[in-house]
Design a protein around this motif. Structure first.
Motif: not given
Length: 470
Positions: A200-227
């Motif tokens: 569903x659109x809600x699950x698609x959007x959330x899945x995408x955003x969570x994968x983006x946050x994981x990508x940011x974490x894997x690159x060493x970004x401060x996750x609190x600063x992004x969230x």
């Protein structure tokens, strides 16, 4: 003795049950405790975390904040539900169990939540509403937002050079890291990618955003600063905002990762930026997807208001759309028979559904997609559940159950034994090793699992060489 590789079928005795959980909360649990504690110190993050909690967990939290304890239930089933939610709160670091068995609320969370509850979502977002009329001209905001989101889905469903150029490099890397696409020179959608398209659109959007946050974490970004800025923007979606009318200032003090987040939200279509030099962004109604817990039933908040699909009891599907993306998704589990300018017709058949199941798509996902994209007239006539005929939904599940009757395993068949002793020797050895799957004395056939083939081969060499097998 001759041998051949094959696949054997065994009854499926293990049930597959998946428990739905909130993607955002699951991600929060995976965040290091130090960073998670920093989030609990921020009112906006605490307020949003509370909104994403299941109802029972919210009640437990309120009881602990105001009373310091929560009542025990008499019903065993209710007690188990409360225990599960308390465990979730423990994993999130919101509550902790003391030596005496009592639970205490985290002081940072308690302080931040009470502060946020008094001020409200709009105030704690700390974003400044722009009042300059010249900058409030966000024409066709909603249309452009949907177009941006469709570009991302089109890239996944119909990989091509044109669609690849329409998305950012971050999106391409995200899909590849999430295993939604494979290949470098030639991009192809994977099984996980097919499943993503049917969400569903809600699950698609959330899945995408969570994968983006994981990508940011894997690159060493401060996750609190992004969230934090992400949550501040999402909280504004609950104010009944009007697209094309309200816009907010882009904080010039935001760091580079926060500026990149803003650009990424623009690509998703949840915000609209006319020109960077304007220094403002508009909210779009796609932002409401991120303000919704994706575990909510597909028949409520996740429903697409402008659904185009009608399914009849005779399994015929009518799609009133000219969108190549929508038609490509529907064709995954439907045999398309007619195509007109603004309407296409297909049939849901056993073969088409089995083809989708072989790609890893589940019956629940097909049913969820058809209900989430049901035509408004179907919903008005039959309701949120029966907009997809019950007979069709049940038959799709039955076709899936057909494939669950057996589990296929790679195996080796041994036949044409030279003597009875040789046949019996292979049987006994395979049984002792625990690698025997099936044997037939009359036909002189022996089947062992894939791992056991090497053992049998070595045993056969030794027995032919006159050695004693062990």
């Amino acid at each position: 003795m001759s041998q051949e590789s094959t696949s054997t079928a065994a009854p499926n005795t293990t049930g597959t049950s998946s428990k739905n959980s909130c993607l955002f909360l699951d991600f929060l649990i995976s965040v290091p405790p130090k960073e998670r504690q920093r989030m609990l110190q921020k009112p906006s993050c605490c307020f949003f975390i509370y909104r994403m909690l299941p109802p029972i967990a919210q009640q437990v939290t309120i009881q602990l904040i105001w009373k310091g304890s929560f009542p025990k239930a008499d019903d065993l089933e209710v007690t188990k539900s409360i225990e599960d939610q308390v465990k979730l709160l423990e994993d999130l670091g919101i509550v902790s169990k003391q030596a005496n068995g009592k639970y205490l609320i985290d002081n940072d969370y308690k302080r931040s939540y009470m502060y946020a509850a008094m001020l409200g979502a709009a105030s704690i977002s700390s974003l400044v509403l722009e009042t300059n009329d010249e900058k409030r001209r966000g024409k066709e905001v909603e249309k452009k937002a949907v177009e941006r989101w469709d570009c991302i889905l089109r890239y996944l469903a119909l990989p091509s050079e044109e669609n690849t150029q329409a998305v950012s490099e971050t999106t391409r890397n995200l899909f590849k890291k999430a295993n939604f696409t494979s290949g470098d020179s030639r991009i192809e959608i994977t099984t996980s990618g097919f499943q993503f398209l049917l969400l569903s659109p809600v699950k698609q959007m959330w899945t995408y955003v969570i994968e983006y946050l994981k990508l940011e974490m894997s690159q060493g970004q401060d996750i609190v600063e992004v969230i934090e800025p992400l949550i501040q923007i999402v909280l504004l979606a609950n104010r009944g905002f009007k697209a094309e009318k309200e816009c907010y200032q882009i904080d010039p003090s935001w760091s580079i990762p926060q500026q990149e987040l803003l650009n990424h939200l623009r690509e998703l279509g949840v915000i609209f930026i006319r020109k960077r030099k304007d220094g403002v962004f508009f909210l779009t109604h796609l932002l409401t997807h991120l303000a919704t817990n994706e575990t909510i039933d597909d028949t409520s908040a996740e429903r697409v208001s402008n659904g185009k699909v009608i399914v009849e009891t005779n399994f015929r599907v009518y799609a009133y759309t000219s969108s190549l993306l929508q038609l490509a998704i529907i064709a995954l589990f439907t045999e398309m028979t007619y195509r007109f300018q603004d309407m296409s017709v297909g049939m849901i058949t056993r073969e088409s559904v089995r083809g989708a199941l072989q790609h890893g798509i589940t019956a629940a996902q097909i049913i969820s997609f058809l209900r989430a994209n049901a035509h408004p007239q179907c919903i008005a006539t039959s309701g949120a559940i029966n907009c997809l005929p019950i007979t069709v939904a049940d038959q799709i599940r039955l076709w899936e159950d057909e494939r669950r009757r057996m589990d296929l395993k790679d195996a080796y068949i041994y036949s044409h034994f030279e003597s009875e002793d040789e046949f019996q020797g292979v049987c006994d050895y395979a049984q002792e090793r625990g690698i025997l799957l099936w044997a037939n004395a009359q036909q002189k056939l022996v089947i062992v699992n894939e791992e056991g083939h090497e053992y049998v081969r070595q045993w056969y060499k030794r027995s032919k060489g006159g050695e004693t097998s062990t």
